[in-house]
Design a protein around this motif. Sequence first.
Motif, PDB file in Angstrom:
ATOM      1  N   TYR A  32      44.448  17.797  20.386  1.00  0.00           N
ATOM      2  CA  TYR A  32      44.202  19.571  20.433  1.00  0.00           C
ATOM      3  C   TYR A  32      42.676  19.759  20.431  1.00  0.00           C
ATOM      4  O   TYR A  32      42.576  21.080  21.058  1.00  0.00           O
ATOM      5  CB  TYR A  32      44.602  20.194  19.183  1.00  0.00           C
ATOM      6  N   GLY A  33      41.719  19.563  20.317  1.00  0.00           N
ATOM      7  CA  GLY A  33      40.607  19.786  20.313  1.00  0.00           C
ATOM      8  C   GLY A  33      40.023  20.170  19.145  1.00  0.00           C
ATOM      9  O   GLY A  33      41.089  20.191  18.310  1.00  0.00           O
ATOM     10  N   THR A  34      39.322  20.459  19.196  1.00  0.00           N
ATOM     11  CA  THR A  34      38.656  20.912  17.766  1.00  0.00           C
ATOM     12  C   THR A  34      37.964  22.496  17.707  1.00  0.00           C
ATOM     13  O   THR A  34      36.903  22.219  19.568  1.00  0.00           O
ATOM     14  CB  THR A  34      37.697  20.460  16.867  1.00  0.00           C
TER      15      THR A  34
ATOM     16  N   CYS B 237      49.326  36.466  11.024  1.00  0.00           N
ATOM     17  CA  CYS B 237      49.861  36.950  11.958  1.00  0.00           C
ATOM     18  C   CYS B 237      49.607  36.985  13.055  1.00  0.00           C
ATOM     19  O   CYS B 237      49.580  36.755  14.537  1.00  0.00           O
ATOM     20  CB  CYS B 237      49.898  38.590  12.018  1.00  0.00           C
ATOM     21  N   VAL B 238      51.034  35.431  13.418  1.00  0.00           N
ATOM     22  CA  VAL B 238      50.662  35.045  14.979  1.00  0.00           C
ATOM     23  C   VAL B 238      52.920  34.611  14.509  1.00  0.00           C
ATOM     24  O   VAL B 238      53.158  34.985  13.696  1.00  0.00           O
ATOM     25  CB  VAL B 238      50.195  32.872  14.731  1.00  0.00           C
ATOM     26  N   MET B 239      53.150  34.452  15.555  1.00  0.00           N
ATOM     27  CA  MET B 239      54.702  34.215  16.421  1.00  0.00           C
ATOM     28  C   MET B 239      55.644  32.787  15.220  1.00  0.00           C
ATOM     29  O   MET B 239      56.495  33.424  14.327  1.00  0.00           O
ATOM     30  CB  MET B 239      55.157  34.313  17.327  1.00  0.00           C
TER      31      MET B 239
ATOM     32  N   LYS C   7      47.830  28.881  21.172  1.00  0.00           N
ATOM     33  CA  LYS C   7      47.249  28.390  22.687  1.00  0.00           C
ATOM     34  C   LYS C   7      45.244  27.859  22.333  1.00  0.00           C
ATOM     35  O   LYS C   7      45.606  29.640  21.512  1.00  0.00           O
ATOM     36  CB  LYS C   7      47.492  28.152  23.759  1.00  0.00           C
ATOM     37  N   ARG C   8      44.808  27.393  22.504  1.00  0.00           N
ATOM     38  CA  ARG C   8      43.539  27.101  22.637  1.00  0.00           C
ATOM     39  C   ARG C   8      43.139  28.349  23.795  1.00  0.00           C
ATOM     40  O   ARG C   8      43.799  27.944  24.825  1.00  0.00           O
ATOM     41  CB  ARG C   8      42.901  26.389  22.958  1.00  0.00           C
ATOM     42  N   GLU C   9      42.217  29.022  23.159  1.00  0.00           N
ATOM     43  CA  GLU C   9      41.950  30.130  24.617  1.00  0.00           C
ATOM     44  C   GLU C   9      40.774  29.536  25.751  1.00  0.00           C
ATOM     45  O   GLU C   9      40.355  28.294  25.481  1.00  0.00           O
ATOM     46  CB  GLU C   9      40.880  30.701  23.780  1.00  0.00           C
ATOM     47  N   THR C  10      40.953  30.092  27.358  1.00  0.00           N
ATOM     48  CA  THR C  10      40.595  29.229  28.521  1.00  0.00           C
ATOM     49  C   THR C  10      39.843  29.752  28.465  1.00  0.00           C
ATOM     50  O   THR C  10      39.480  31.181  28.164  1.00  0.00           O
ATOM     51  CB  THR C  10      41.773  28.538  29.298  1.00  0.00           C
ATOM     52  N   HIS C  11      38.338  29.795  29.893  1.00  0.00           N
ATOM     53  CA  HIS C  11      37.982  30.332  30.032  1.00  0.00           C
ATOM     54  C   HIS C  11      37.894  31.679  31.121  1.00  0.00           C
ATOM     55  O   HIS C  11      37.659  32.685  31.005  1.00  0.00           O
ATOM     56  CB  HIS C  11      36.644  29.668  30.886  1.00  0.00           C
ATOM     57  N   GLU C  12      39.011  31.700  31.804  1.00  0.00           N
ATOM     58  CA  GLU C  12      40.240  32.171  32.205  1.00  0.00           C
ATOM     59  C   GLU C  12      40.479  33.116  31.313  1.00  0.00           C
ATOM     60  O   GLU C  12      40.784  35.046  31.760  1.00  0.00           O
ATOM     61  CB  GLU C  12      41.351  31.281  32.848  1.00  0.00           C
TER      62      GLU C  12
ATOM     63  N   ALA D   4      42.969  26.745  18.615  1.00  0.00           N
ATOM     64  CA  ALA D   4      44.740  26.134  18.830  1.00  0.00           C
ATOM     65  C   ALA D   4      44.347  26.446  17.300  1.00  0.00           C
ATOM     66  O   ALA D   4      43.556  26.420  16.181  1.00  0.00           O
ATOM     67  CB  ALA D   4      44.849  25.000  19.251  1.00  0.00           C
ATOM     68  N   LEU D   5      46.021  26.590  16.882  1.00  0.00           N
ATOM     69  CA  LEU D   5      46.498  26.490  15.804  1.00  0.00           C
ATOM     70  C   LEU D   5      47.809  26.027  15.361  1.00  0.00           C
ATOM     71  O   LEU D   5      48.587  26.059  16.556  1.00  0.00           O
ATOM     72  CB  LEU D   5      46.750  27.961  15.057  1.00  0.00           C
TER      73      LEU D   5
END
Length: 443
Positions: A29-31, A69-71, A419-424, A405-406
Amino acid sequence: MYLHGTSKINDKGHLEIGGVDSTELAQRYGTPLYVMDEALVRRRCREFVDAFQATGLKFQVAYASKALCVMAMCRIVEQEGLSLDVVSDGELYTALQAGFPPERIHFHGNNKTPMEIEMALDAGIGCFVVDNLTELRLLNAIAGEKKKQVPILLRITPGVEAHTHEYISTGQIDSKFGFDLGNGAAFEAVHEASQSAHVRLLGIHSHIGSQIFEVEGFSLAAEKMASFASRVRDELQIVFPVINLGGGFGVRYVEGDTPLPMSTYVEAIAEAVKTQFHAVSYPMPEIWIEPGRSIVGDAGTTLYTVGTSKDIPGVRKYVAVDGGMTDNPRPALYQSEYEAMLANRANDAADEQVSIAGKCCESGDMLIWDVQLPAVNSGDILAVASTGAYNYAMASNYNRIRRPALVFVKDGESDLAVKRETHEDLVRNDVVPERMKQKETAR
């Protein structure tokens, strides 16, 4: 580093959480990566419920979603039979999108907007915790327009403060939250609520502090609330069916933190309410509480990848990681302390003291000032414990750093929850005004 919940060191010498090797999580998942121990989260929920059931009293446990607070978290809370506190339209929207039953949602906050109130009324939430007269009047008016009657609690400030090992009874009125008990504001609010056609007063609410390791503060708050309830009954002929004593139950961050078992908090609260309300010959109310940090705090671990280091002889050695105040602002805000370990070298001797620095362009971006670790190498995976509460919740995009990401881990499986945020994602809401799109003419 203290190992919480299902965390252990596996036969590879790696930190394992929920049966999943943390180095494999970092690779997949990356860090930085938030890792939530689902079994521990569910165990904490059940500890509160089981403890209350053992008292034989009517109760309601509401998870304070501001902690995380996440779904996916909302789904766990719903499955474990808890109610849910929200403090904004965003938290409410998250809960509703997760399919959380609106009748089990409580709406807190000192400045609910008309839009938020309408959204919550349209959703059919179970209760508003009213913080001031402006809100009470606005809620009554909007509910009237929608031809509804809304259950409410009134938040009072009982003059009790409790934090960590200390509690104190004061006459303090200097708080942005609630109706003060000492200056008559709480009594006036009860009277006005009782005369408001479109609200139904269930009772009163208090919150005395956070990261509390003792029970005396809750007992003192129960005493003050019983005395107030008795006065309201005698003078206004109003009986409260609900008493909410809030949250603030502590968790372990570092050695020296001594949180009590969740059952101890519950037993003390239940006994205090029974004793104090019996003393004034008051019908036993339903007890509500609002744990947040104590459900998710020690279930969270954040994984980082070590990057650069800077050794200042005779001063300190800085070790930098690929996160920092953007994923955990608490050390910068509150001087919060944490424990850590090298997740990929968990059995190596921790014979070097270093300070863990974040990557933001701020001198104050320090995660841990002094921690004992093995000699750290670039590429090592650093695990920081007890990051489940108010880390993701307070994360930011400072320096345009993407939020992590979580994942939830359980029984050897990992599941992506955020999800980890993207540059977009970073520029998704950016807009370049039309006038700036034209090539600037020479002056």
